[in-house]
Design a protein around this motif. Structure first.
Motif, PDB file in Angstrom:
ATOM      1  N   ILE A   7     -78.364  -6.975  45.420  1.00 53.88           N
ATOM      2  CA  ILE A   7     -77.371  -8.048  45.254  1.00 53.88           C
ATOM      3  C   ILE A   7     -75.988  -7.410  45.141  1.00 53.88           C
ATOM      4  CG2 ILE A   7     -76.766 -10.113  43.938  1.00 53.88           C
ATOM      5  CD1 ILE A   7     -79.525 -10.217  42.851  1.00 53.88           C
ATOM      6  N   GLN A   8     -75.662  -6.539  46.089  1.00 53.79           N
ATOM      7  CA  GLN A   8     -74.375  -5.855  46.038  1.00 53.79           C
ATOM      8  C   GLN A   8     -73.227  -6.830  46.240  1.00 53.79           C
ATOM      9  OE1 GLN A   8     -76.887  -4.953  48.083  1.00 53.79           O
ATOM     10  NE2 GLN A   8     -77.444  -2.866  47.588  1.00 53.79           N
ATOM     11  N   ASN A   9     -73.430  -7.879  46.994  1.00 52.43           N
ATOM     12  CA  ASN A   9     -72.376  -8.857  47.285  1.00 52.43           C
ATOM     13  C   ASN A   9     -72.697 -10.170  46.582  1.00 52.43           C
ATOM     14  OD1 ASN A   9     -71.059  -7.035  49.054  1.00 52.43           O
ATOM     15  ND2 ASN A   9     -72.568  -7.507  50.612  1.00 52.43           N
ATOM     16  N   GLU A  10     -72.693 -10.113  45.264  1.00 46.88           N
ATOM     17  CA  GLU A  10     -73.140 -11.284  44.505  1.00 46.88           C
ATOM     18  C   GLU A  10     -72.224 -12.493  44.634  1.00 46.88           C
ATOM     19  OE1 GLU A  10     -71.254 -10.145  40.180  1.00 46.88           O
ATOM     20  OE2 GLU A  10     -73.291  -9.556  40.596  1.00 46.88           O
ATOM     21  N   ASP A  11     -71.019 -12.305  45.161  1.00 40.55           N
ATOM     22  CA  ASP A  11     -70.116 -13.441  45.310  1.00 40.55           C
ATOM     23  C   ASP A  11     -70.072 -13.977  46.739  1.00 40.55           C
ATOM     24  OD1 ASP A  11     -68.855 -11.265  46.404  1.00 40.55           O
ATOM     25  OD2 ASP A  11     -66.906 -11.669  45.496  1.00 40.55           O
ATOM     26  N   SER A  12     -71.021 -13.581  47.579  1.00 39.91           N
ATOM     27  CA  SER A  12     -71.014 -13.989  48.986  1.00 39.91           C
ATOM     28  C   SER A  12     -71.073 -15.503  49.152  1.00 39.91           C
ATOM     29  CB  SER A  12     -72.184 -13.358  49.737  1.00 39.91           C
ATOM     30  OG  SER A  12     -72.050 -11.967  49.760  1.00 39.91           O
ATOM     31  N   LEU A  13     -71.951 -16.156  48.407  1.00 34.95           N
ATOM     32  CA  LEU A  13     -72.064 -17.613  48.539  1.00 34.95           C
ATOM     33  C   LEU A  13     -70.798 -18.302  48.059  1.00 34.95           C
ATOM     34  CD1 LEU A  13     -75.752 -18.204  47.411  1.00 34.95           C
ATOM     35  CD2 LEU A  13     -74.821 -18.301  49.719  1.00 34.95           C
ATOM     36  N   VAL A  87     -75.719 -15.181  40.206  1.00 35.89           N
ATOM     37  CA  VAL A  87     -75.027 -14.265  39.300  1.00 35.89           C
ATOM     38  C   VAL A  87     -75.626 -14.368  37.899  1.00 35.89           C
ATOM     39  CG1 VAL A  87     -72.822 -13.764  38.177  1.00 35.89           C
ATOM     40  CG2 VAL A  87     -72.905 -14.184  40.638  1.00 35.89           C
ATOM     41  N   ARG A  88     -75.877 -15.593  37.441  1.00 33.90           N
ATOM     42  CA  ARG A  88     -76.458 -15.800  36.107  1.00 33.90           C
ATOM     43  C   ARG A  88     -77.858 -15.172  36.032  1.00 33.90           C
ATOM     44  NH1 ARG A  88     -74.406 -20.280  35.347  1.00 33.90           N
ATOM     45  NH2 ARG A  88     -75.806 -21.495  36.650  1.00 33.90           N
ATOM     46  N   ALA A  89     -78.680 -15.370  37.060  1.00 33.79           N
ATOM     47  CA  ALA A  89     -80.025 -14.785  37.079  1.00 33.79           C
ATOM     48  C   ALA A  89     -79.952 -13.263  37.084  1.00 33.79           C
ATOM     49  CB  ALA A  89     -80.801 -15.281  38.298  1.00 33.79           C
ATOM     50  N   ASP A  90     -78.996 -12.714  37.824  1.00 34.82           N
ATOM     51  CA  ASP A  90     -78.827 -11.258  37.862  1.00 34.82           C
ATOM     52  C   ASP A  90     -78.432 -10.732  36.486  1.00 34.82           C
ATOM     53  OD1 ASP A  90     -78.656  -8.676  39.090  1.00 34.82           O
ATOM     54  OD2 ASP A  90     -76.485  -8.921  39.174  1.00 34.82           O
ATOM     55  N   GLN A  91     -77.523 -11.429  35.818  1.00 36.53           N
ATOM     56  CA  GLN A  91     -77.097 -11.003  34.488  1.00 36.53           C
ATOM     57  C   GLN A  91     -78.242 -11.099  33.483  1.00 36.53           C
ATOM     58  OE1 GLN A  91     -73.750 -13.625  34.011  1.00 36.53           O
ATOM     59  NE2 GLN A  91     -72.307 -12.154  34.905  1.00 36.53           N
ATOM     60  N   ASP A  92     -79.021 -12.177  33.561  1.00 34.42           N
ATOM     61  CA  ASP A  92     -80.176 -12.339  32.673  1.00 34.42           C
ATOM     62  C   ASP A  92     -81.198 -11.230  32.913  1.00 34.42           C
ATOM     63  OD1 ASP A  92     -78.974 -14.597  31.678  1.00 34.42           O
ATOM     64  OD2 ASP A  92     -80.277 -16.011  32.734  1.00 34.42           O
ATOM     65  N   SER A  93     -81.414 -10.912  34.185  1.00 34.87           N
ATOM     66  CA  SER A  93     -82.364  -9.853  34.533  1.00 34.87           C
ATOM     67  C   SER A  93     -81.892  -8.509  34.003  1.00 34.87           C
ATOM     68  CB  SER A  93     -82.523  -9.804  36.052  1.00 34.87           C
ATOM     69  OG  SER A  93     -83.327  -8.730  36.427  1.00 34.87           O
ATOM     70  N   ALA A  94     -80.605  -8.237  34.152  1.00 32.93           N
ATOM     71  CA  ALA A  94     -80.056  -6.967  33.654  1.00 32.93           C
ATOM     72  C   ALA A  94     -80.201  -6.874  32.141  1.00 32.93           C
ATOM     73  CB  ALA A  94     -78.600  -6.832  34.073  1.00 32.93           C
ATOM     74  N   SER A  95     -79.935  -7.980  31.428  1.00 28.47           N
ATOM     75  CA  SER A  95     -80.089  -7.965  29.968  1.00 28.47           C
ATOM     76  C   SER A  95     -81.540  -7.753  29.583  1.00 28.47           C
ATOM     77  CB  SER A  95     -79.666  -9.266  29.309  1.00 28.47           C
ATOM     78  OG  SER A  95     -78.589  -9.821  29.787  1.00 28.47           O
ATOM     79  N   GLY A  96     -82.441  -8.437  30.282  1.00 29.18           N
ATOM     80  CA  GLY A  96     -83.864  -8.281  29.986  1.00 29.18           C
ATOM     81  C   GLY A  96     -84.332  -6.863  30.227  1.00 29.18           C
ATOM     82  N   MET A  97     -83.888  -6.260  31.309  1.00 31.98           N
ATOM     83  CA  MET A  97     -84.271  -4.878  31.606  1.00 31.98           C
ATOM     84  C   MET A  97     -83.682  -3.923  30.573  1.00 31.98           C
ATOM     85  SD  MET A  97     -86.249  -4.764  34.240  1.00 31.98           S
ATOM     86  CE  MET A  97     -86.102  -3.232  35.125  1.00 31.98           C
ATOM     87  N   GLY A  98     -82.448  -4.182  30.162  1.00 29.13           N
ATOM     88  CA  GLY A  98     -81.822  -3.335  29.145  1.00 29.13           C
ATOM     89  C   GLY A  98     -82.574  -3.419  27.830  1.00 29.13           C
ATOM     90  N   GLY A  99     -82.966  -4.631  27.453  1.00 25.64           N
ATOM     91  CA  GLY A  99     -83.729  -4.808  26.212  1.00 25.64           C
ATOM     92  C   GLY A  99     -85.089  -4.142  26.290  1.00 25.64           C
ATOM     93  N   ALA A 100     -85.740  -4.283  27.434  1.00 22.92           N
ATOM     94  CA  ALA A 100     -87.053  -3.657  27.611  1.00 22.92           C
ATOM     95  C   ALA A 100     -86.934  -2.138  27.576  1.00 22.92           C
ATOM     96  CB  ALA A 100     -87.682  -4.112  28.921  1.00 22.92           C
ATOM     97  N   ALA A 101     -85.877  -1.608  28.190  1.00 25.72           N
ATOM     98  CA  ALA A 101     -85.685  -0.155  28.213  1.00 25.72           C
ATOM     99  C   ALA A 101     -85.451   0.380  26.804  1.00 25.72           C
ATOM    100  CB  ALA A 101     -84.518   0.208  29.121  1.00 25.72           C
TER     101      ALA A 101
END
Length: 112
Positions: A7-13, A87-101
């Protein structure tokens, strides 16, 4: 994180929606000029059946154009809304991965 998810271009849409809105505004201006020219031609035309038929065509073109503009506005909103969801799903995923890590930090390494 976004590099790994593709999702390098998350603002494409969002950008697509904005550009669609700009193109719609330009198209609207051009169509309005066409409608005004058609109306002026009818007023200057000679008497007969042509002005009535031209006005009927003008009305149909105007109606169809209005429908198209409503569709473009709707698509612009959908594209921008979809982008916000991604963008919101990507941010949620990043937070979840950070918490899991962070919770897995105490586990021993596994070698294969």
């Amino acid at each position: 994180m976004s590099d790994h998810l593709g999702i390098q271009n998350e603002d494409s849409l969002y950008i697509g929606g904005r550009e669609l809105g700009e193109e719609a505004a330009e198209l609207n201006g051009r169509a309005q000029a066409l409608f005004n020219a058609m109306e002026s031609d009818v007023r200057e035309a000679m008497a007969g059946s042509a002005p009535g038929e031209l006005m009927a065509a003008h009305a149909e073109l105007n109606r169809s154009f209005g429908t198209m503009m409503l569709w473009m506005d709707s698509m612009k909103e959908r594209l921008q809304g979809s982008n916000a969801d991604i963008v919101r799903a990507d941010q949620d995923s990043a937070s979840g991965m950070g918490g899991a890590a962070s919770s897995a930090a105490g586990l021993p390494a596994i070698n294969f």
